[in-house]
Scaffold this motif. Structure first.
Motif, short mmCIF file in Angstrom:
data_model
loop_
_atom_site.label_atom_id
_atom_site.label_comp_id
_atom_site.label_asym_id
_atom_site.label_seq_id
_atom_site.Cartn_x
_atom_site.Cartn_y
_atom_site.Cartn_z
N MET A 1 20.51 7.11 -21.77
CA MET A 1 19.12 7.09 -22.25
C MET A 1 18.46 8.46 -22.11
O MET A 1 17.78 8.95 -23.00
N ASP A 2 18.70 9.14 -20.95
CA ASP A 2 18.15 10.49 -20.74
C ASP A 2 18.75 11.47 -21.71
O ASP A 2 18.08 12.38 -22.19
N GLN A 3 20.07 11.27 -22.04
CA GLN A 3 20.72 12.16 -22.98
C GLN A 3 20.09 12.04 -24.35
O GLN A 3 19.83 13.02 -25.04
N ASN A 4 19.84 10.81 -24.82
CA ASN A 4 19.22 10.60 -26.12
C ASN A 4 17.85 11.23 -26.18
O ASN A 4 17.47 11.83 -27.19
N ASN A 5 17.08 11.06 -25.08
CA ASN A 5 15.74 11.68 -25.04
C ASN A 5 15.84 13.18 -25.15
O ASN A 5 15.03 13.84 -25.80
N THR A 6 16.86 13.78 -24.48
CA THR A 6 17.04 15.23 -24.52
C THR A 6 17.38 15.69 -25.92
O THR A 6 16.85 16.68 -26.43
N GLN B 1 16.69 14.08 -28.77
CA GLN B 1 15.51 13.91 -29.63
C GLN B 1 14.51 15.01 -29.40
O GLN B 1 13.93 15.56 -30.33
N GLY B 2 14.28 15.36 -28.08
CA GLY B 2 13.33 16.43 -27.78
C GLY B 2 13.76 17.74 -28.36
O GLY B 2 12.95 18.52 -28.87
N PHE B 3 15.08 18.03 -28.33
CA PHE B 3 15.57 19.30 -28.88
C PHE B 3 15.43 19.31 -30.39
O PHE B 3 15.02 20.29 -31.00
N GLN B 4 15.81 18.16 -31.03
CA GLN B 4 15.73 18.10 -32.49
C GLN B 4 14.29 18.20 -32.97
O GLN B 4 14.02 18.75 -34.02
N GLN B 5 13.35 17.68 -32.18
CA GLN B 5 11.95 17.75 -32.60
C GLN B 5 11.38 19.15 -32.44
O GLN B 5 10.40 19.49 -33.08
N SER B 6 12.00 19.97 -31.58
CA SER B 6 11.43 21.29 -31.32
C SER B 6 12.09 22.38 -32.13
O SER B 6 11.89 23.55 -31.89
N GLN C 1 24.31 26.17 -29.61
CA GLN C 1 25.34 25.88 -28.62
C GLN C 1 24.83 24.89 -27.55
O GLN C 1 25.56 24.00 -27.10
N VAL C 2 23.55 25.06 -27.13
CA VAL C 2 22.98 24.13 -26.16
C VAL C 2 22.94 22.72 -26.72
O VAL C 2 23.29 21.74 -26.06
N ASN C 3 22.54 22.59 -28.00
CA ASN C 3 22.48 21.28 -28.64
C ASN C 3 23.86 20.64 -28.72
O ASN C 3 24.03 19.44 -28.49
N GLU C 4 24.87 21.47 -29.02
CA GLU C 4 26.24 20.95 -29.11
C GLU C 4 26.71 20.43 -27.75
O GLU C 4 27.36 19.39 -27.64
N ARG C 5 26.33 21.13 -26.65
CA ARG C 5 26.76 20.71 -25.32
C ARG C 5 26.00 19.46 -24.86
O ARG C 5 26.56 18.59 -24.19
N VAL C 6 24.72 19.39 -25.22
CA VAL C 6 23.96 18.19 -24.88
C VAL C 6 24.50 16.96 -25.60
O VAL C 6 24.63 15.87 -25.03
N THR C 7 24.85 17.16 -26.88
CA THR C 7 25.41 16.04 -27.65
C THR C 7 26.73 15.58 -27.08
O THR C 7 27.01 14.37 -26.99
N ALA C 8 27.56 16.53 -26.65
CA ALA C 8 28.88 16.19 -26.11
C ALA C 8 28.81 15.82 -24.63
O ALA C 8 29.85 15.49 -24.05
#
Length: 530
Positions: A1-6, A8-13, A187-194
């Motif tokens: 759940m925290d990962q999804n929030n992270t 979403q927060g990145f994609q929104q910013s 790269q940060v987004n890729e690592r958060v997703t994985a």
């Protein structure tokens, strides 16, 4: 759940229209436009000020150049020469209106006459005498238009140069900051997703600027998060095992605790029952002592009545015998009448005393045994209570002083008032006056803000620090082993606070003990189930 929030927060910013590059260019463009407009306005105002100063200089030149010739022409009425001179003045730069008048009938003007505030007036003189007026107006609109054209030209040049500068700034910012931040964000987004925290693979430009420092810090953070993640996984597994063991232990202890609570509740109920029985016994004991005292008190007047009755009967028999024998004298009858009057007076006094004692005892005992709310005069009721306690004061020299208005009334449980005052008086007699021959008890009552305030005090030995702290606790007594139960003052506290809905506290006193009670003047009876 925290990962999804992270995520979403990145994609929104990360939308393009929130890019730092475009914001820098936009802010630079807005600041440049504002500065250019301000510079243009300052240029227009400065140019206008310069033209105004130039106009003033021209006026001075016109005055020096045309004043003498216009004065000569006006003096000799040379209208042709005047018109020629007026036309010459009109041909000067920025002159929009010229007029020459004298004091008689010459009035020559050229141009459209403006508002009088825009017209400058110069006197025309000849041989030191003013003979006319020269009016001149400058074309201020033309001056402003010329200044505006110059300002617009300057503004356009500034905007072109600032646009070129903004373009160069955008290229530099994109190369040094925006491009590298976008790559790092990807790269940060890729690592958060994985859900992995591997170090970033962005190459440093070797200048060790803020972006390089940020990349280094993120790599260190990634390493720490990997370590913490492993520790967290191990800790969660261990915690799960501990929770299972703890739940079993808590369940077992909860069962034991519930059993203990049940036993304590049963014990508490038994203690409450025992306490209520002791309190009732204390009330009955107090009432029994009152009965014994009243019986002894009534015995005295009744004994006198029996003696008087026997005395009257003896005299009656003697007088009757004398009368039947015919030996009765007038003097004997008069003496008999005098004896009867004296004896009847003694009988009436003692019977009234007995009746008064019985009435007081009846009222107080009824109030204590059958509790109900009634309205009563407080002073009269206190006196009735003292009447029932009068046998206690015949054994000593103590006395009671009452300070209460004779029209002060209460509507409450009268028996509760009687129990409180009786217990306080008995406490003073048993404890306060233990080694005192002549003690004084003062009962003061007054109305205050709709309540009745009763202050009880005595001149006894007073209360120790321990007694002040524990006097209202159940079973506390200084006469342990001497007949004291320790329930008297506890009973007083319960009656005042619960039965009468009032307050009682120890009051300051120079000597002896003192208590202050605040009681509602009217007590509302609680429902039976309450």
């Amino acid at each position: 759940m925290d990962q999804n929030n992270t995520e979403q927060g990145f994609q929104q910013s990360s939308p393009v229209h929130h890019s730092i590059l475009w914001r820098i260019i936009l802010y630079f463009a807005l600041a440049s436009i504002a500065l250019s407009i301000a510079a243009s306005i300052i240029t227009v105002l400065w140019h206008y000020e310069q033209q105004t100063e130039s106009f003033q200089q021209r006026l001075e030149d016109i005055r020096l150049s045309y004043s003498e010739s216009l004065g000569s022409s006006l003096w000799f009425y040379d209208e042709i020469q005047i018109r020629s001179q007026v036309k010459g003045i009109m041909n000067l730069q920025a002159i929009s209106y010229v007029r020459v008048t004298d004091n008689l009938n010459i009035n020559i003007e050229n141009g459209k006459r403006p508002h009088h505030s825009d017209i400058d007036t110069l006197p025309i003189s000849f041989n030191g005498k003013d003979i006319g007026v020269l009016e001149i107006a400058f074309d201020r609109d033309a001056v402003i238009a010329e200044a505006s054209r110059a300002a617009i030209t300057t503004l356009i040049a500034l905007l072109v140069s600032l646009a070129l500068l903004a373009t160069m700034l955008g290229i530099i910012v994109h190369r040094l900051i925006n491009r590298r931040i976008s790559e790092m964000a990807g790269q940060v987004n890729e690592r958060v997703t994985a859900n992995r925290y591997a170090p970033l693979s962005i190459d440093s430009d070797g200048k060790h600027d803020e972006i390089d420092i940020l990349i280094s810090a993120f790599n260190e953070l990634s390493q720490q998060m990997n370590d913490q993640l492993q520790q967290k996984t191990a800790a969660q597994q261990q915690l799960k095992t501990i929770n299972i063991e703890l739940e079993d232990r808590v369940k077992e202890r909860t069962q034991n605790l519930q059993k203990t609570v049940d036993e304590l509740n049963q014990t508490l109920e038994e203690l409450h029952s025992a306490q209520n029985k002791l309190i009732e016994a204390e009330k009955l004991s107090s009432l029994g002592g009152m009965v014994a005292g009243i019986a002894h008190e009534i015995n005295t007047p009744l004994g006198l009545c029996i003696t008087i009755h026997s005395y009257i009967n003896d005299h009656y028999v003697a007088v009757r015998k004398t009368f039947e024998q015919g030996e009765m004298r007038n003097q004997d009858f008069v003496e008999f009448i005098g004896m009867m009057e004296e004896s009847l007076a003694i009988l009436d006094k003692n019977l009234q005393r007995a009746a008064h004692l019985i009435k007081s005892f009846k009222q107080v005992s009824e109030d204590q045994t059958g509790e109900h709310i009634r309205r009563f005069n407080l002073l009269d009721y206190i006196n009735e209570i003292l009447e029932t306690l009068s046998p206690k004061f015949k054994q000593n020299k103590h006395r009671v002083e009452v300070d209460c208005s004779d029209n002060l009334w209460m509507e409450t449980f009268a028996g509760s008032i009687s129990q409180v005052i009786t217990n306080l008086i008995m406490n003073s007699l048993l404890h306060g006056f233990e080694h005192i021959e002549e003690g004084i008890i003062r009962i003061q009552a007054a109305e205050e803000r709709g309540n009745i305030v009763i202050r009880y005090s005595d001149t006894g030995c007073g209360l120790s620090a321990e007694a002040k702290a524990k006097i209202f606790e159940p079973f506390y007594t200084t006469k342990r082993g001497q007949g004291g139960t320790g329930l008297g003052m506890h009973l007083v506290y319960n009656i005042v606070s619960q039965r009468l809905n009032g307050e009682i506290q120890i009051d300051n006193s120079e000597s002896g003990a003192a208590f202050r009670m605040v009681l509602p003047k009217v007590t509302e009876e609680k429902p039976e189930h309450a």
